[in-house]
Each structure stands twice: as structure tokens, then as C-alpha cells.
Scaffold this motif. Sequence first.
Motif, PDB file in Angstrom:
ATOM      1  N   GLU A   1      -6.436  32.563 -19.427  1.00 22.06           N
ATOM      2  CA  GLU A   1      -6.402  32.395 -17.981  1.00 22.06           C
ATOM      3  C   GLU A   1      -6.691  30.950 -17.613  1.00 22.06           C
ATOM      4  OE1 GLU A   1      -8.828  35.660 -15.809  1.00 22.06           O
ATOM      5  OE2 GLU A   1      -9.405  35.608 -17.921  1.00 22.06           O
ATOM      6  N   GLN A   2      -6.164  30.554 -16.483  1.00 22.55           N
ATOM      7  CA  GLN A   2      -6.463  29.210 -16.024  1.00 22.55           C
ATOM      8  C   GLN A   2      -7.664  29.282 -15.086  1.00 22.55           C
ATOM      9  OE1 GLN A   2      -3.023  26.889 -15.243  1.00 22.55           O
ATOM     10  NE2 GLN A   2      -4.025  26.031 -13.451  1.00 22.55           N
ATOM     11  N   ILE A   3      -8.708  28.530 -15.440  1.00 24.96           N
ATOM     12  CA  ILE A   3      -9.916  28.595 -14.633  1.00 24.96           C
ATOM     13  C   ILE A   3     -10.174  27.220 -14.048  1.00 24.96           C
ATOM     14  CG2 ILE A   3     -12.416  28.863 -14.767  1.00 24.96           C
ATOM     15  CD1 ILE A   3     -11.884  31.027 -16.851  1.00 24.96           C
ATOM     16  N   SER A   4     -10.349  27.161 -12.723  1.00 26.38           N
ATOM     17  CA  SER A   4     -10.478  25.832 -12.139  1.00 26.38           C
ATOM     18  C   SER A   4     -11.944  25.473 -11.971  1.00 26.38           C
ATOM     19  CB  SER A   4      -9.748  25.770 -10.805  1.00 26.38           C
ATOM     20  OG  SER A   4     -10.244  26.765  -9.955  1.00 26.38           O
ATOM     21  N   ILE A   5     -12.269  24.203 -12.224  1.00 23.72           N
ATOM     22  CA  ILE A   5     -13.638  23.759 -12.008  1.00 23.72           C
ATOM     23  C   ILE A   5     -13.729  22.727 -10.880  1.00 23.72           C
ATOM     24  CG2 ILE A   5     -14.454  24.331 -14.307  1.00 23.72           C
ATOM     25  CD1 ILE A   5     -14.163  21.592 -15.155  1.00 23.72           C
ATOM     26  N   LEU A   6     -12.598  22.172 -10.489  1.00 22.90           N
ATOM     27  CA  LEU A   6     -12.568  21.373  -9.261  1.00 22.90           C
ATOM     28  C   LEU A   6     -11.437  21.941  -8.424  1.00 22.90           C
ATOM     29  CD1 LEU A   6     -12.922  17.585 -10.138  1.00 22.90           C
ATOM     30  CD2 LEU A   6     -14.639  19.139  -9.265  1.00 22.90           C
ATOM     31  N   ARG A   7     -11.710  22.234  -7.144  1.00 21.47           N
ATOM     32  CA  ARG A   7     -10.667  22.824  -6.313  1.00 21.47           C
ATOM     33  C   ARG A   7     -10.429  21.988  -5.078  1.00 21.47           C
ATOM     34  NH1 ARG A   7     -12.936  28.024  -5.005  1.00 21.47           N
ATOM     35  NH2 ARG A   7     -14.877  27.128  -5.739  1.00 21.47           N
ATOM     36  N   ASN A   8      -9.196  21.554  -4.921  1.00 22.78           N
ATOM     37  CA  ASN A   8      -8.737  20.854  -3.720  1.00 22.78           C
ATOM     38  C   ASN A   8      -9.713  19.803  -3.217  1.00 22.78           C
ATOM     39  OD1 ASN A   8      -6.537  22.607  -3.714  1.00 22.78           O
ATOM     40  ND2 ASN A   8      -7.788  24.160  -2.701  1.00 22.78           N
ATOM     41  N   ILE A   9     -10.027  18.862  -4.086  1.00 22.84           N
ATOM     42  CA  ILE A   9     -10.916  17.787  -3.671  1.00 22.84           C
ATOM     43  C   ILE A   9     -10.101  16.730  -2.937  1.00 22.84           C
ATOM     44  CG2 ILE A   9     -12.477  15.985  -4.449  1.00 22.84           C
ATOM     45  CD1 ILE A   9     -13.619  18.667  -5.032  1.00 22.84           C
ATOM     46  N   THR A  10     -10.469  16.456  -1.711  1.00 25.90           N
ATOM     47  CA  THR A  10      -9.815  15.391  -0.950  1.00 25.90           C
ATOM     48  C   THR A  10     -10.899  14.527  -0.342  1.00 25.90           C
ATOM     49  OG1 THR A  10      -7.986  16.827  -0.415  1.00 25.90           O
ATOM     50  CG2 THR A  10      -8.271  14.876   0.964  1.00 25.90           C
ATOM     51  N   THR A  11     -10.888  13.255  -0.689  1.00 26.32           N
ATOM     52  CA  THR A  11     -11.868  12.359  -0.085  1.00 26.32           C
ATOM     53  C   THR A  11     -11.453  10.914  -0.306  1.00 26.32           C
ATOM     54  OG1 THR A  11     -14.214  11.852   0.119  1.00 26.32           O
ATOM     55  CG2 THR A  11     -13.408  12.196  -2.090  1.00 26.32           C
ATOM     56  N   ASN A  12     -12.088  10.008   0.410  1.00 25.86           N
ATOM     57  CA  ASN A  12     -11.784   8.583   0.264  1.00 25.86           C
ATOM     58  C   ASN A  12     -13.061   7.807   0.011  1.00 25.86           C
ATOM     59  OD1 ASN A  12      -9.109   9.072   1.014  1.00 25.86           O
ATOM     60  ND2 ASN A  12      -9.687   8.954   3.184  1.00 25.86           N
ATOM     61  N   ILE A  13     -12.940   6.763  -0.770  1.00 27.67           N
ATOM     62  CA  ILE A  13     -14.060   5.845  -0.941  1.00 27.67           C
ATOM     63  C   ILE A  13     -13.647   4.536  -0.280  1.00 27.67           C
ATOM     64  CG2 ILE A  13     -15.612   4.735  -2.583  1.00 27.67           C
ATOM     65  CD1 ILE A  13     -15.597   7.784  -2.831  1.00 27.67           C
ATOM     66  N   ARG A  14     -14.444   4.082   0.685  1.00 29.03           N
ATOM     67  CA  ARG A  14     -14.070   2.849   1.380  1.00 29.03           C
ATOM     68  C   ARG A  14     -14.599   1.634   0.652  1.00 29.03           C
ATOM     69  NH1 ARG A  14     -16.580   5.470   6.495  1.00 29.03           N
ATOM     70  NH2 ARG A  14     -15.251   7.301   6.586  1.00 29.03           N
ATOM     71  N   LYS A  15     -13.994   0.494   0.953  1.00 28.13           N
ATOM     72  CA  LYS A  15     -14.436  -0.761   0.326  1.00 28.13           C
ATOM     73  C   LYS A  15     -15.872  -1.077   0.714  1.00 28.13           C
ATOM     74  CE  LYS A  15     -10.286  -3.257  -0.690  1.00 28.13           C
ATOM     75  NZ  LYS A  15      -9.091  -3.343   0.145  1.00 28.13           N
ATOM     76  N   GLY A  16     -16.656  -1.502  -0.254  1.00 26.54           N
ATOM     77  CA  GLY A  16     -18.008  -1.972   0.016  1.00 26.54           C
ATOM     78  C   GLY A  16     -19.014  -0.888   0.354  1.00 26.54           C
ATOM     79  N   GLU A  17     -18.602   0.359   0.207  1.00 21.93           N
ATOM     80  CA  GLU A  17     -19.470   1.446   0.626  1.00 21.93           C
ATOM     81  C   GLU A  17     -20.089   2.137  -0.598  1.00 21.93           C
ATOM     82  OE1 GLU A  17     -18.369   5.080   3.496  1.00 21.93           O
ATOM     83  OE2 GLU A  17     -17.178   4.986   1.685  1.00 21.93           O
ATOM     84  N   THR A  18     -21.295   2.678  -0.444  1.00 20.41           N
ATOM     85  CA  THR A  18     -21.889   3.468  -1.519  1.00 20.41           C
ATOM     86  C   THR A  18     -21.870   4.936  -1.105  1.00 20.41           C
ATOM     87  OG1 THR A  18     -23.325   1.654  -2.146  1.00 20.41           O
ATOM     88  CG2 THR A  18     -23.934   3.828  -2.920  1.00 20.41           C
ATOM     89  N   VAL A  19     -21.178   5.731  -1.914  1.00 18.96           N
ATOM     90  CA  VAL A  19     -21.030   7.138  -1.592  1.00 18.96           C
ATOM     91  C   VAL A  19     -21.800   7.957  -2.615  1.00 18.96           C
ATOM     92  CG1 VAL A  19     -19.394   9.040  -1.369  1.00 18.96           C
ATOM     93  CG2 VAL A  19     -18.766   6.760  -0.601  1.00 18.96           C
ATOM     94  N   GLY A  20     -22.586   8.904  -2.150  1.00 19.76           N
ATOM     95  CA  GLY A  20     -23.316   9.763  -3.070  1.00 19.76           C
ATOM     96  C   GLY A  20     -22.596  11.086  -3.252  1.00 19.76           C
ATOM     97  N   ILE A  21     -22.543  11.580  -4.482  1.00 19.30           N
ATOM     98  CA  ILE A  21     -22.030  12.928  -4.707  1.00 19.30           C
ATOM     99  C   ILE A  21     -23.198  13.770  -5.202  1.00 19.30           C
ATOM    100  CG2 ILE A  21     -20.381  14.349  -5.968  1.00 19.30           C
ATOM    101  CD1 ILE A  21     -18.597  11.993  -6.281  1.00 19.30           C
ATOM    102  N   VAL A  22     -23.569  14.798  -4.445  1.00 20.86           N
ATOM    103  CA  VAL A  22     -24.669  15.651  -4.885  1.00 20.86           C
ATOM    104  C   VAL A  22     -24.187  17.070  -5.107  1.00 20.86           C
ATOM    105  CG1 VAL A  22     -26.585  14.475  -3.802  1.00 20.86           C
ATOM    106  CG2 VAL A  22     -25.330  16.169  -2.519  1.00 20.86           C
ATOM    107  N   GLY A  23     -24.959  17.798  -5.863  1.00 18.77           N
ATOM    108  CA  GLY A  23     -24.618  19.192  -6.130  1.00 18.77           C
ATOM    109  C   GLY A  23     -25.445  19.653  -7.290  1.00 18.77           C
ATOM    110  N   GLU A  24     -25.500  20.977  -7.479  1.00 21.36           N
ATOM    111  CA  GLU A  24     -26.281  21.495  -8.591  1.00 21.36           C
ATOM    112  C   GLU A  24     -25.524  21.298  -9.889  1.00 21.36           C
ATOM    113  OE1 GLU A  24     -28.162  25.379  -7.868  1.00 21.36           O
ATOM    114  OE2 GLU A  24     -27.576  25.070  -5.795  1.00 21.36           O
ATOM    115  N   SER A  25     -26.229  21.523 -10.960  1.00 19.32           N
ATOM    116  CA  SER A  25     -25.621  21.429 -12.276  1.00 19.32           C
ATOM    117  C   SER A  25     -24.418  22.362 -12.348  1.00 19.32           C
ATOM    118  CB  SER A  25     -26.671  21.851 -13.296  1.00 19.32           C
ATOM    119  OG  SER A  25     -26.129  21.797 -14.555  1.00 19.32           O
ATOM    120  N   GLY A  26     -23.287  21.841 -12.809  1.00 22.88           N
ATOM    121  CA  GLY A  26     -22.101  22.678 -12.924  1.00 22.88           C
ATOM    122  C   GLY A  26     -21.241  22.699 -11.677  1.00 22.88           C
TER     123      GLY A  26
END
Lengths: 318, 674
Positions: free
Chosen positions: B21-46
Motif C-alpha cells: 500500500e502507498q502510505i503518505s507521511i506528508l500530505r499536501n504541504i503548501t507554504t512559502n519561505i520569504r527572503k530574510g525570514e526565519t520560519v519555525g516548523i514545529v510538531g511532535e515526533s513523527g
Amino acid sequence: MFFLIFKRFVLGLITLFIVSLITFIGVEILPGDACTSYLEREAFGEALAACIKRLGLDVPAHERYISWAYNVIQGDFGYSLSGQMQINEVLGPRIKNSLVLASAAIIIGIPLALILGIITALWRDKMPDIIISTVAIFSMTIPEFISATLLILIVAIWLEWLPGIVIVPTDVTFFELLPNIILPVIAIAMIMTAHMARMVRSSVIQVMASDYIQMAILKGVPYWKMVFKHVLPNALLPAINVVALTIAWLLGGVVVTEVVFNYPGLGRLVIESISNRDLPVVQALGIILASIYVSINFIADLLTLMLNPRLKTLQTRK
Amino acid sequence: MNTNIQEIKDLCIGFKSQKGEQISILRNITTNIRKGETVGIVGESGSGKSTLALAMMGYIKHGLFTTGGECLFKSKDLLSLNNKELEDIRGRKIAMIPQNAGQALTPNLKIGYQIEEALKLHTDFNKVEREKKISELLNQVRLPSPSIMALRYPHELSGGQQQRVAVAMALAGNPELLLLDEPTTGLDVTTQAHVLELLKDIAKETGTSMVYVSHDLGAIAQVCDRVIVMYAGEIVLEGPVRKILKEPIHPYTYGLLKSIPKLSLSGLPDSMPGSQPQPGNIGSGCSFYDRCNFSSDECKVKVPELEYLSDIDTSVRCFNHSELISKTSEQKITNDLKNKITIDEILDLKDVSISYAKQGIIDQFLNKVTDTNPTVKDINININKGETIALVGESGSGKSTILKSIAGLLKTKDGYIKFDKEKLLSGDLKKRNSEDLRSIQLIFQNPDESLNPNHTVEQILSQPLKLYFGLTGSKLKTSIAELLEKVRLGAFYMSRYPRQLSGGEKQRIAVARAFAARPDIILCDEVTSALDVSVQAAVLDLLQKLKEELGTTYVFVSHDLAVVKAISDRVAVLYQGRLCEIGPSKDVYQFPSHPYTEVLIGAVLEPDPDIRPKLVAEDIVEEKPPEIGCSFQGRCPRIIGDKCRNETPPWQIGDNGNAIRCHINIEELKIQQS
Ligand SMILES: Nc1ncnc2c1ncn2[C@@H]1O[C@H](COP(=O)(O)OP(=O)(O)OP(=O)(O)O)[C@@H](O)[C@H]1O
Ligand code: SF4
Ligand code: SF4
Ligand SMILES: [Mg+2]
């Protein structure tokens, strides 16, 4: 670091001492002594007395051990019973023959094992890996007396390309020996290479999955540079000890192969002297084989110490 | 002009299960990183943070593959480039700083070489220029004496220094985008605060865009402008850091923030029930449905879309987010501890010293003690029945060492440990009688290592019951069921193996096993460190409920000062195996008097961008405690010269019931600190 090396060295000497004691005691507590077991039914009267005299069995055991050990340190193992010749003369050519066989196997086997191991790891789960690994597992699982016998059957008997068993006097020259060793070397190298290649493969795969390799890739290091600079030095370090053990195993006589091919090396000498109850030779072999193991392991430790940056400190580097 | 440096569109990443079976671990991620900006990605393990960060470099781990979407770096899709083209971008345009620098630096190559390698690949400097640049970089990351550092191997640096080297290596190619995967996890609090400070400065100096991946909202709060919250492979909330951390409008983020223990609040944090679904096990509706307190019928059947709210510049994936807007201003925690502390002393550590130094054979023979500078020295702590006492300190401060010797796993060199006022505890496990063994139980940091993977939960729990109480048959079964109920697990867990449990469930089993012996004292060694915050809160809550019910005494070891504050009655601060301060937690936290306590508490990161850590001391790592004088002399910001170097500081009792070891008068310290 110097202290560490010194410690290993002393430990090695202690090991040898213990081995010598054990072999000596082992021989000592066997029922009867060297003379009775050798002379068998003729062990009475004058023959026995002469033998006891010649071997010095009339002095107490600890004195005998000391004088034996003293002579061994000087390189004199005393007399063999069967050939009635000096053990050194018996051993010399055998050691040389074993060395020839082992070196040939090492020269072919180790580079081959490294190359195959690395290839299978880098092309993991792809065709090269699947083919090589299958062959390797195959040659690992077939016992050597079967693969050796098969080799003889195919190459020597059916194809008649090479002599099947070695029928040469023990003390032939190197060049006379050469054509005779091809089959034994193939038989030994097959197993040895397979074992080592599998080891190298898993070691390389483990390093490839490490964080620092992922880092190197993400840093933009080109693939082959990464393999040679970042992967191999770390993957091959643990292989040193396995290589050392293999070499020791080879030098100590590959008993089965030597017997199948009738090869006049140390391994066959072990069998022969045991079946002849030639206890002085057994004793000498014990100590020699132990020295081979100890010294090769010592060298391997030294190498690991020298190559592993973790074991080096700033001071010792300067 | 496009202000985005990276644009991710509909990215999906998955793997094939053994069944195909095909199992997805990232689903429909859409986002932008702007110039000169610091972006945090948080979330639990996994939740897929690392997978996303790696995809931003066009790197997909062995076994995974993309099933759709693109990852544009300056309008070029990284996921469709070949290796050659990627090598050109990696390190030069986008660089990565890994989670564990200790493991991410190649062990056989010197630091200098590894940085030079990056320079060779990404710049046209000649040898001399490169050498100059290496010094510059090492200076930039504040490493002392760069020329000596460059000649060292990775293992010759401390964790913080290794992390700095990794930063220097990443900066070598002058990247436009810097990805950081948990760059400070695993570092000591003070070191962590320093590394974050450094990263912030670098972002300011060089104008590099950064993506900062972490499970630690405290760290995110310090460095990021914008935050992306991930849950089960999806983005659930994205917006400016203040909005996300102060007024989270997604139920998951709301719950997550409430489950973090904070220095500014007292008592235990609220816990969130359940745990994150495994990839492949996500239902048809909202992935957070099982744990959500705000769910409606719609949530069960329909997947919410990521909705952009322009007034607060925030995207949220929730049908009912508007309900939260009113709730987020409440900030109260009332779960105060209700420990019944008696006046009976249960454990007494007197002048305890512990040494790891191996005695030589000859010394052992003569029974001579050679180590004059043991790892742990002069520990005096007495613990009352029913109390929770915590040991805190940075790594290497001897916390676990002390626990081990209470448990009988390590011999004390000097001093003694007395149990229940009169019983002297032997330092040798084999000499302790079964009653002593039963009374003191230990829970370990990592349940994976402490639970036998080949035993079922039933077998694991029956061992202590059989051993100490000789239970068999149906009695045994009911006891096990009772234990499971105590740790809030159903009886059906009995037949499970540890691998069939989540991290939090495993730790519950470990807790149940400890309680099975009906002990008087439980030693907890970093019991929540391996758990996600939401799970941590639940385990802390469980531990607290159990002790309130049974009156057990806890000795609690943790490097997390906020956790310690939440659960302990008293706290002992250790530096290099020596006690610095001991006293009631409330007071020690509110008025830290010892200079080390001050440094330690000052470095704690709160999940609030407006509370900054106070960095007062350097984060040098000392290999060994000093032979004489105060143990903290090497780093003390208030050191008063030779007295501190030569004389062991005396104990002083403060008026809050705390005691400190310092040459400066305790009142004087109070004045200096305010
Ligand atoms: N090679 C792989 N094959 C199958 N599944 C994988 C693989 N690598 C990761 N996963 C799964 O993908 C999910 C996301 O993993 P990822 O490493 O991105 O999580 P994370 O958020 O970074 O977690 P952590 O905080 O533990 O680092 C996890 O459920 C993990 O088990
Ligand atoms: S969509 Fe429904 S279940 Fe999902 S987070 Fe929002 S309220 Fe909860
Ligand atoms: S005794 Fe001196 S060095 Fe130690 S904490 Fe006090 S002021 Fe600092
Ligand atoms: Mg991760």
C-alpha cells in the motif's frame, strides 16, 4: 597511548605464558608419558629407558618445564619423536609452506573482499549486490571439504588442468610449489572472501546511513569523493580486526583444506603429530600457533589505535 | 520581484508498506519561505518535520518517494533535478545544520578539513584565502582559538562546540537559505540558549533566510518570525510567531501550548489525551478529531482545508477555529500539587561521594582509595516521606549517578545512605535484602531499553508481583488489571508487546511496573525526556495522581527546569557532582540565590517570544570538577577571586528555607541579582 600499547604487549606475553603452561600440563597429565605413548607396545626395557633419557623425562616436571621454556625462548624446541630429528627442522618447511598458501590467499582474497564488499554496499539491493551477495552466501554455506572436493573433481579430474592433490616432498622450493597451490588457494579464498565481503558490506551500509554521510551529501560533496573521504575510512576501521583474525586463521593452518589437498602445511602437521602421538611436536605447535594469533592481534590493535582518531589525543598527535 | 526564496506546492511524500500500500507521511504541504525570514516548523515526533526540511534541499530519504507536488527554490523544482545539479545547490545556495552535530561530523576528518571541504566546493578561494576564511568562520561562531580548533577531530569538542562547527560549515558557502533540524536538542540549557543567540545574530548579520525545525516551542519562540505547526503530516496552523504562540487558533496548538510546563506558572500543565495517529492510520475526517475538544460532526467526515485569514495573516486547518479566538486569552493553571508530606525522614544521604575511577589491581588489593576528586562529592540530602525532591543540573552534573547509588547500582566511596531512619543501605545490590529492593524502584529515561521487547505487558508486570508478593493465578491477573487501570490503560493491553505501544504507553507500563512493587520510594531518571510534550504532560499528571493516592516519595531527576518546577516540592541544584543549592522549589525558582542556579534558571527558554533568556555565564564545558575551591569557579559570573579558587564554600541558610554553598553572603547575592 604508549602505555596502552605496552599494556597490550604485556597482556600478549602473559597469554603466551599461560598457553605454554596449559599445553605443558595437558601433555603432562595424559596417561603415560611421551615415550610410552610413542613406543606403544615396545615401551619396556632398554628402548624405554633410552627414550626417557633422551627426552630427559627423568627430571621433575617443573624443572623440565623451565628448561623447555628456556630452550623455546632461544628458538629450540627439542627433538621430535617420530622422525627423530630436531623439531625446528620439521617445522621450518611446514611454516614456509603455510606462509606461501596464506599469503597467496591473502593477496587475492583481501582486496577482492574489500572491492566486492564496497560494490555490494554502494549498489545495495540492485543487480550487482543481488548477484554478488547470492554467490557469497552460497560459498559461505558450503563446507570447505565439499567445495574443495568439488574443485578437485572438476578442475583436476574432469578438466585435468591442474594437479588434484599435492604430492611433493615437504621441502620443495617455492617455484615447484606454485602450481600445486592454485586449487587450495581458490578453495580457501572463496570462503574467506565471502565472509569478509559480507562484513565490509554491512559496515559500509551502516556508515552510509549515518548522519554524517547525510550531512556530507547535503553539503554538496560529490559522490565518489564522499565515498573515499567520508565513508571508507570509517567503514574499514572495524574491518581491521576481522582481517587480522582471518590472517591468523590462515597462518595457523587451514586443517581441512590441507588434508583434502594433502598439502604439507602446519595444519596437516597438527593432525599428523597428534595421530603419531608425537607430543613434543604437539607442544611446539601449540606455542607457535598461539604466538601467531597473539602477534597478529597485537598488530591489528596497533593499527586500529594509529588509525582511529578517537583513540588519539591532542598531545600524542603533536 | 518575487520575495519568496522557496515555494512548496502540494507536496506529498510517502512510502510503500510491506503489503504494497502507498502510505503518505506528508500530505499536501503548501507554504512559502520569504527572503530574510526565519520560519519555525514545529510538531511532535513523527509529524514529518524532518522529512519536510530535507525535501526543501531536494533530499528524500532511502525508502521514501514523492507522490506529487513540487519544491521550488527560486522557481527551480528541486525534486526534479539530477544529482549533479543538486550538488551545485546544496551547501552553496541551501545549507543544512543537522540535529546532532556530534554524529553529523565525519569522525575521521579534522574540523578544519571539513570546513575547508565546504569552502573548496562552494567558493573559488585559494589555499591562503581559505585558511583565513576558516579562522573567520570559527570566530563568527564564537569558538575560542580558531587555529587550534581547526586541528581537532570532532570527538575532541563538546556538544555545543560541535554544533557551532556545524553552523560554521553551513555558513562556509554563504547560503541564501539555511535549514536547521533541531539544532539545539540534546544540548544543555545554557549551551542551547547560547547557540540560539548565535543563530539569531547570524540571521541578522547575513540576512540569510532560515528554516528552523524543532519540537521545542521555547526555542522557536526565541528565533522565529513565523511558525508552521505540523500534525500527522499536514500543516495545521501557520502564522506570525506571536499570534501562534499567544493566541493559537487551532485546537492542537492550543492544547500543545497548554501542556508545556512553564516557569511563569505553578503546578502541573494540562495534558492532552491520546497520541498522534501513525502514518496510514489517519481517518477520513480531520486528523486531530480523536483528540480534539472542539470537534463537531462535520470534522469526522470532512477534511478541513488550510484557510487563510488575511486579518491576522494566519492560515489554519480547522472548521471551528473561530470558537478558539475567545478562549485563547485565558491562561490559568490550577493543578497545584497536593502532596502529603510527613515529618518522617525516609531517605538520608550523608556526605556521599561516588567515584567512577577504576582502581588499579594493586590499590584494590591494598583496599586503598586513590581518587581524590570523585565524580560526586559531599552530598547531603534528607528526604521526607511523601515528598518529591528533584535533582537538576546540566549533563555531567552527577544526577543519574546519585540515583544509581541510591538504587544500589553504584557503590558509594564515602558517606552512607540510610533508609527509613535506621536501615543502612548497602552499596552492593547483591547485599540488599528483598525488602530493601522492593521499597526502592527505578524508572528509566528510555522505556524502549528498560522493557524487554520479548515479553508481553502481562509478563512484564507479573515479574515484580510474583517476586515480592508471590502472587499467582487469578490473583495475579486481577492485580495486573488493577495496575493497568492505575496507569489508565485497559486490561486488553496485557497481551501486547512493547513494540505495539506508543512512547507514552510504554512509559506508563514502566510506571506500572515500578508501582507493582508497592515501593516507598520511586527514583525517576529523566522519565519524560524521550516523550513529546503532550505525552509528557499526561505522564507527569499520572505520576502526580499516583503519589497523591499512595503517598509515595519521588526522587526526580531531569534536565528540564520547567518540568522540575511543575512536579517537585524541593529541588537540589548540582554542578559537577557538588551541591550548589537546595530548597523549596517555589523559592528556589522565584529567588535563585546561588550564582549557578541563577545562570541555569536564566537560560530557560519560555514558549513566549517576549520572554528572553538571561545569559550571564559562558557555556564552557568542564571535563572534571576542580580539585579545590568552589565547584562552579570556572564559570561563575560573580567569582570573588582566590577565596573561591582555594576554599570550599560554606553552607548558608537563607530565610526561605533554602541553603546555598557560596562564599558571598546570601543577602549580598540577593542585592547583586536584583
Ligand atoms: N524511510 C522511511 N520509511 C518509512 N517511514 C518513514 C521513513 N522515514 C520516516 N518515516 C516516517 O515518516 C514520519 C515522519 O518522519 P519525520 O522524520 O519527518 O518526523 P519528525 O517530525 O522529524 O519527527 P522527530 O521529531 O522525531 O524528528 C514518521 O512517522 C516516520 O516513522
Ligand atoms: S476540524 Fe474539528 S476535529 Fe479538526 S481540529 Fe478543528 S475542531 Fe478539531
Ligand atoms: S563560591 Fe565563588 S565561585 Fe563559587 S558560586 Fe560563590 S562566588 Fe561563585
Ligand atoms: Mg526530526
